[in-house]
Design a protein around this motif. Structure first.
Motif, PDB file in Angstrom:
ATOM      1  N   SER A  88       0.683  -1.302   0.227  1.00 46.05           N
ATOM      2  CA  SER A  88      -0.165   0.357  -0.010  1.00 46.05           C
ATOM      3  C   SER A  88       0.892   0.931   0.587  1.00 46.05           C
ATOM      4  O   SER A  88       0.558   2.078  -0.252  1.00 46.05           O
ATOM      5  CB  SER A  88      -1.240  -0.213   1.507  1.00 46.05           C
ATOM      6  OG  SER A  88      -1.563  -0.799   1.135  1.00 46.05           O
ATOM      7  N   LYS A 131       0.542   4.347  -2.964  1.00 45.41           N
ATOM      8  CA  LYS A 131       0.417   5.741  -2.391  1.00 45.41           C
ATOM      9  C   LYS A 131       1.801   6.631  -3.096  1.00 45.41           C
ATOM     10  O   LYS A 131       1.360   7.571  -2.888  1.00 45.41           O
ATOM     11  CB  LYS A 131       0.007   5.461  -0.888  1.00 45.41           C
ATOM     12  CG  LYS A 131      -0.846   5.087  -0.342  1.00 45.41           C
ATOM     13  CD  LYS A 131      -0.705   5.237   1.112  1.00 45.41           C
ATOM     14  CE  LYS A 131      -2.107   4.314   1.791  1.00 45.41           C
ATOM     15  NZ  LYS A 131      -1.741   4.625   3.662  1.00 45.41           N
ATOM     16  N   ARG A 175      -8.521   3.853  -4.675  1.00 48.76           N
ATOM     17  CA  ARG A 175      -7.893   5.371  -5.373  1.00 48.76           C
ATOM     18  C   ARG A 175      -7.530   5.522  -7.015  1.00 48.76           C
ATOM     19  O   ARG A 175      -7.250   6.374  -7.517  1.00 48.76           O
ATOM     20  CB  ARG A 175      -5.985   5.177  -4.534  1.00 48.76           C
ATOM     21  CG  ARG A 175      -6.093   6.572  -3.231  1.00 48.76           C
ATOM     22  CD  ARG A 175      -4.681   5.714  -2.867  1.00 48.76           C
ATOM     23  NE  ARG A 175      -4.397   5.532  -1.458  1.00 48.76           N
ATOM     24  CZ  ARG A 175      -3.624   7.970  -1.212  1.00 48.76           C
ATOM     25  NH1 ARG A 175      -3.580   8.226  -2.206  1.00 48.76           N
ATOM     26  NH2 ARG A 175      -4.076   7.394   0.323  1.00 48.76           N
ATOM     27  N   THR A 190      -6.898   1.816  -0.278  1.00 47.78           N
ATOM     28  CA  THR A 190      -5.740   2.170  -0.749  1.00 47.78           C
ATOM     29  C   THR A 190      -5.834   1.869  -2.153  1.00 47.78           C
ATOM     30  O   THR A 190      -6.122   2.707  -3.326  1.00 47.78           O
ATOM     31  CB  THR A 190      -4.630   1.170  -0.657  1.00 47.78           C
ATOM     32  OG1 THR A 190      -3.982   1.640   0.688  1.00 47.78           O
ATOM     33  CG2 THR A 190      -2.997   1.193  -1.681  1.00 47.78           C
TER      34      THR A 190
END
Length: 451
Positions: free
Chosen positions: A388, A392, A426, A423
């Motif tokens: 994750s 990001k 997104r 996550t």
């Protein structure tokens, strides 16, 4: 607009496009080229006028000849003769005239071809070859053999392909010399002859051409050997693969690997394992690719481990590797994923951190993808958190590699844990880009597993 119409059309609207181009003479050459490609006759009368007009430019004459080569009739033969014999013709227009004449008249040109060979014309062999390219009479063969023996390379190519097409028996009688000819186009003509006359000896000749220095030639030989497997020659082709895999020519080894993979011959994996340290990148990369495609034997998979470890340790230490080495490593890492080979999981985890990208982005993506396959049944919150973090980081000032992020999204999807959803969300937009496509897939997998 006319240009766009030509690019979008397949010839169905050739008449309308041609008429529209007549309003602007500057468009005619553009449209003519498309008419030639479509083999459309709508400009035939225009082309005849061009050849009849002594003021036509060489470019106009050549386009007219190329067009009539496809759609011309017997009435155009005298026009071609005039261009061929005219002192005002350029070498290019004379060659086009000979080629068109040869396409329109498949007999009766031997005398003209012989006359040309007796001149001092620097292009005489090429012109003679064009004239007789479609002749099937025995006297034409004699002239074509003369062209092949004494002409420059372009003329030899024309003669060789004409002999292969129209006199295959005579071509096959000379096949040993053709497969070793210095001109790659003549070697391709030899392959065409061999393709149309399958036999044990001809199969072995094609096998020898897997190591040809020209890529097109050796790929053509490989394709033809693959086709022979459907015609009862599979055992012989297997022998040919073995010979090439054990040979010294890297080109033959490369093509033999590809052929074995296309035949799904898993018995070759032990040899592939030996070849992944070959000095030629073309061989070691294809050997690793072959293992990725075929390796399922636990002994073979475990045999890959020392090679992957060696490269991993080098990258971890900051050693520089060429791009081809990273590609080879990537294939090897994917072998572990396809076979869910858990003993290498800790090694693969070394590829997750960015660390200034020292571990190679393609190899990192492959390692992360492999982890998703190997550990999909396990609950490892720390591993999911590290993946994750990489996702990001895609939006940071010094972003993570796109392909690595893509692999991380897929791997979280494989794991199927709901705690990864924030996550993944997104990258679930209705978009065709890779990350959002991966995100939508991963979201589906997580929702199904709901772990």
């Amino acid at each position: 607009i006319i240009s766009a119409a030509c690019l979008l059309d397949n010839g169905a609207n050739a008449q309308a496009i041609w008429q529209a181009s007549m309003q602007d003479p500057g468009l005619a050459p553009l449209v003519e080229n498309h008419l030639i490609r479509w083999k459309s006759p709508v400009a035939a009368e225009h082309w005849r006028k061009v050849l009849s007009d002594s003021k036509s430019s060489p470019g106009q004459v050549q386009r007219a000849l190329d067009g009539l080569a496809n759609v011309g009739q017997s009435q155009d033969i005298p026009l071609c003769n005039d261009v061929l014999k005219s002192e005002q013709s350029t070498p290019m227009t004379r060659a086009a005239a000979a080629r068109t004449l040869g396409m329109l008249q498949s007999s009766g040109l031997v005398g003209l071809a012989k006359d040309l060979l007796n001149t001092k014309d620097q292009d005489k062999e090429m012109l003679a070859g064009f004239l007789l390219a479609n002749h099937t009479q025995e006297d034409a063969l004699v002239v074509l053999e003369t062209v092949l023996a004494q002409g420059p390379s372009p003329a030899q190519r024309i003669a060789a392909h004409a002999i292969a097409r129209n006199f295959p028996k005579q071509g096959l009688s000379r096949i040993e010399a053709w497969v070793k000819h210095p001109d790659d186009q003549i070697r391709l003509a030899a392959l065409e002859l061999l393709k149309n006359d399958p036999s044990e000896s001809n199969t072995r000749l094609q096998s020898s051409m897997l190591s040809d220095p020209d890529l097109v030639v050796r790929k053509t030989a490989k394709v033809q050997l693959l086709e022979l497997c459907t015609k009862g020659f599979r055992p012989l082709v297997d022998e040919c693969i073995t010979e090439n895999l054990s040979g010294k020519a890297w080109q033959g080894i490369e093509q033999a690997i590809i052929l074995a993979v296309e035949l799904q011959d898993r018995s070759r994996c032990a040899r592939f394992l030996e070849l992944i340290e070959h000095q030629r990148a073309e061989v070691n990369m294809h050997a690793a690719w072959g293992l990725m495609e075929l390796a399922v034997d636990p002994a073979i998979v475990s045999g890959i481990v020392p090679h992957a470890q060696k490269l991993t340790q080098g990258l971890d230490a900051g050693d520089h590797y060429e791009k081809q080495d990273i590609i080879r490593l990537s294939f090897l890492l994917e072998v572990f994923g396809r076979n869910r080979y858990e003993p290498v999981a800790d090694m693969l985890k070394k590829y997750i951190p960015k660390r200034d990208f020292r571990m190679g982005n393609l190899s990192r993506a492959s390692a992360i993808w492999a982890l998703g396959k190997i550990l999909k049944e396990q609950d490892d919150p720390a591993l999911r958190a590290s993946l994750s973090e990489r996702i990001k980081d895609l939006s940071s000032l010094m972003p993570e590699n796109y392909l690595v992020g893509y692999a991380c999204i897929l791997t979280l999807g494989e794991f199927g844990f709901l705690d990864s959803m924030p996550t993944i969300d997104r990258y679930t937009l209705d978009s065709k880009d890779g990350l959002n496509s991966a995100g939508r897939w991963a979201k589906e997998q997580i929702q199904k597993a709901a772990r």
